[in-house]
Design a protein around this motif. Sequence first.
Motif, PDB file in Angstrom:
ATOM      1  N   UNK A 165       9.612   2.231   2.083  1.00 48.64           N
ATOM      2  CA  UNK A 165       8.610   3.041   1.390  1.00 48.64           C
ATOM      3  C   UNK A 165       8.302   4.318   2.169  1.00 48.64           C
ATOM      4  N   UNK A 166       8.326   4.245   3.494  1.00 48.06           N
ATOM      5  CA  UNK A 166       8.135   5.452   4.296  1.00 48.06           C
ATOM      6  C   UNK A 166       9.276   6.434   4.047  1.00 48.06           C
ATOM      7  N   UNK A 167      10.493   5.916   3.942  1.00 49.77           N
ATOM      8  CA  UNK A 167      11.635   6.793   3.647  1.00 49.77           C
ATOM      9  C   UNK A 167      11.501   7.422   2.259  1.00 49.77           C
ATOM     10  N   UNK A 214      -5.417  -0.991   4.355  1.00 57.15           N
ATOM     11  CA  UNK A 214      -4.019  -1.424   4.308  1.00 57.15           C
ATOM     12  C   UNK A 214      -3.786  -2.576   3.337  1.00 57.15           C
ATOM     13  N   UNK A 215      -4.757  -2.884   2.503  1.00 53.87           N
ATOM     14  CA  UNK A 215      -4.589  -3.925   1.489  1.00 53.87           C
ATOM     15  C   UNK A 215      -5.028  -3.425   0.116  1.00 53.87           C
ATOM     16  N   UNK A 216      -4.716  -2.152  -0.149  1.00 56.34           N
ATOM     17  CA  UNK A 216      -5.115  -1.532  -1.431  1.00 56.34           C
ATOM     18  C   UNK A 216      -3.899  -0.845  -2.044  1.00 56.34           C
ATOM     19  N   UNK A 217      -3.608  -1.189  -3.272  1.00 61.82           N
ATOM     20  CA  UNK A 217      -2.529  -0.540  -4.034  1.00 61.82           C
ATOM     21  C   UNK A 217      -3.148   0.426  -5.026  1.00 61.82           C
ATOM     22  N   UNK A 218      -2.635   1.655  -5.057  1.00 61.20           N
ATOM     23  CA  UNK A 218      -3.131   2.675  -5.980  1.00 61.20           C
ATOM     24  C   UNK A 218      -2.185   2.828  -7.164  1.00 61.20           C
ATOM     25  N   UNK A 219      -2.746   2.730  -8.363  1.00 61.57           N
ATOM     26  CA  UNK A 219      -1.914   2.939  -9.537  1.00 61.57           C
ATOM     27  C   UNK A 219      -1.533   4.415  -9.630  1.00 61.57           C
ATOM     28  N   UNK A 220      -0.393   4.731 -10.253  1.00 62.47           N
ATOM     29  CA  UNK A 220       0.031   6.124 -10.361  1.00 62.47           C
ATOM     30  C   UNK A 220      -1.053   6.996 -10.975  1.00 62.47           C
ATOM     31  N   UNK A 221      -1.225   8.185 -10.402  1.00 61.37           N
ATOM     32  CA  UNK A 221      -2.210   9.137 -10.895  1.00 61.37           C
ATOM     33  C   UNK A 221      -3.550   9.078 -10.189  1.00 61.37           C
ATOM     34  N   UNK A 245       0.835  -1.205   0.000  1.00 63.47           N
ATOM     35  CA  UNK A 245       0.000   0.000   0.000  1.00 63.47           C
ATOM     36  C   UNK A 245       0.869   1.255   0.000  1.00 63.47           C
ATOM     37  N   UNK A 246       1.901   1.270   0.820  1.00 62.48           N
ATOM     38  CA  UNK A 246       2.797   2.430   0.873  1.00 62.48           C
ATOM     39  C   UNK A 246       3.558   2.609  -0.430  1.00 62.48           C
ATOM     40  N   UNK A 247       3.879   1.501  -1.093  1.00 60.41           N
ATOM     41  CA  UNK A 247       4.599   1.620  -2.374  1.00 60.41           C
ATOM     42  C   UNK A 247       3.727   2.315  -3.413  1.00 60.41           C
ATOM     43  N   UNK A 284      -0.581   9.042   7.365  1.00 67.61           N
ATOM     44  CA  UNK A 284      -0.663   8.684   8.778  1.00 67.61           C
ATOM     45  C   UNK A 284      -1.056   7.220   8.874  1.00 67.61           C
ATOM     46  N   UNK A 285      -0.226   6.419   9.526  1.00 65.42           N
ATOM     47  CA  UNK A 285      -0.500   4.997   9.720  1.00 65.42           C
ATOM     48  C   UNK A 285      -0.745   4.754  11.204  1.00 65.42           C
ATOM     49  N   UNK A 286      -1.858   4.094  11.503  1.00 63.06           N
ATOM     50  CA  UNK A 286      -2.193   3.742  12.886  1.00 63.06           C
ATOM     51  C   UNK A 286      -2.295   2.229  12.984  1.00 63.06           C
ATOM     52  N   UNK A 287      -1.410   1.630  13.780  1.00 59.52           N
ATOM     53  CA  UNK A 287      -1.275   0.176  13.825  1.00 59.52           C
ATOM     54  C   UNK A 287      -1.868  -0.406  15.108  1.00 59.52           C
ATOM     55  N   UNK A 288      -2.565  -1.530  14.942  1.00 59.88           N
ATOM     56  CA  UNK A 288      -3.124  -2.245  16.084  1.00 59.88           C
ATOM     57  C   UNK A 288      -2.772  -3.726  16.024  1.00 59.88           C
ATOM     58  N   UNK A 289      -1.581  -4.036  15.543  1.00 58.39           N
ATOM     59  CA  UNK A 289      -1.165  -5.432  15.390  1.00 58.39           C
ATOM     60  C   UNK A 289      -1.026  -6.123  16.739  1.00 58.39           C
ATOM     61  N   UNK A 290      -1.197  -7.434  16.703  1.00 62.65           N
ATOM     62  CA  UNK A 290      -1.081  -8.204  17.936  1.00 62.65           C
ATOM     63  C   UNK A 290       0.350  -8.246  18.445  1.00 62.65           C
ATOM     64  N   UNK A 291       1.309  -8.285  17.533  1.00 59.35           N
ATOM     65  CA  UNK A 291       2.719  -8.342  17.918  1.00 59.35           C
ATOM     66  C   UNK A 291       3.455  -7.135  17.330  1.00 59.35           C
ATOM     67  N   UNK A 292       4.461  -7.378  16.497  1.00 64.22           N
ATOM     68  CA  UNK A 292       5.193  -6.265  15.893  1.00 64.22           C
ATOM     69  C   UNK A 292       4.275  -5.465  14.973  1.00 64.22           C
TER      70      UNK A 292
END
Length: 275
Positions: A56-58, A99-106, A22-24, A37-45
């Motif tokens: 991708x964040x960088x 968090x499971x969606x990729x956007x094509x350029x544009x 998604x970030x890519x 803005x990413x808000x995480x609620x994962x069980x572990x890491x």
Amino acid sequence: MGEPELEVLIPTRNRPTELATTLSGLAAQDLSDFAVVVSDQSDDAASYDTPAALAMARMLRYRGHRVRLSTHRPPAGMAEQRAHLLSRSRSRYVLFLDDDVWLEPGTLRRMRTAIGELRCGFVGCAVQGLSYLDDHRPQELDPFEIWPGAPEPERITREDKAWQRYTLHNAANPTHLAEQLALRPGDWLAYKVAWVGGCVLYDREKLVRTGGFEFWRELPRHHSGEDVLAQLRVQARYGGAGILPSGAVHLESPTTVPRREVEAYDIVPPDFWTE
């Protein structure tokens, strides 16, 4: 750095591979004025705590976009998670992106152009399941109707014929619709929707004025359909639209919200009201 005009708000949980993808997609957008803005609620890491997601964040930061990665625990349901993200934003527009969606350029530029011209409460790009490209469903495309101008407010309930527009977004239907329309490169059009899942750009003030996701307090933790309820409220007051081509690709990963026995619509009424 001042507030960007648009913020992409991503709720995530237990999806490190998907979030990196998604970030890519965001890193490849050609719109200059947006933050993430990413808000995480994962069980572990945290989902963002991987080499791919951090890379991708960088890249986003290198291209001039502010990126905030944070955790928000304990989980209290998707409506609360969305309310939390909305409370952290001050931008004119907010894109709720799953968090499971990729956007094509544009895609992001197209959405920003559309909401600016249409001046409605939201525009959405329905996610496309590309594994269904060979699965044509012409009967599910019957409710398709183009907005001839700016979207008008619509009060839609389950009993209305307009509710059946949800079939437009099944499987690869958005892809097939765009192919039938044969739009020229750079063109887009707005069409009537019941709601849009996964990729919705709101006028933030209009979303807040209709209550945002504050109804989370009335819901049990395990619920679904909170985005549907919020859009019904915004649409009743300010209008909303889907846009084609979509450009939003669903990664088709297993859901992280497996318990769906409670629909927000069944607990909290759409509560249509006007100024």
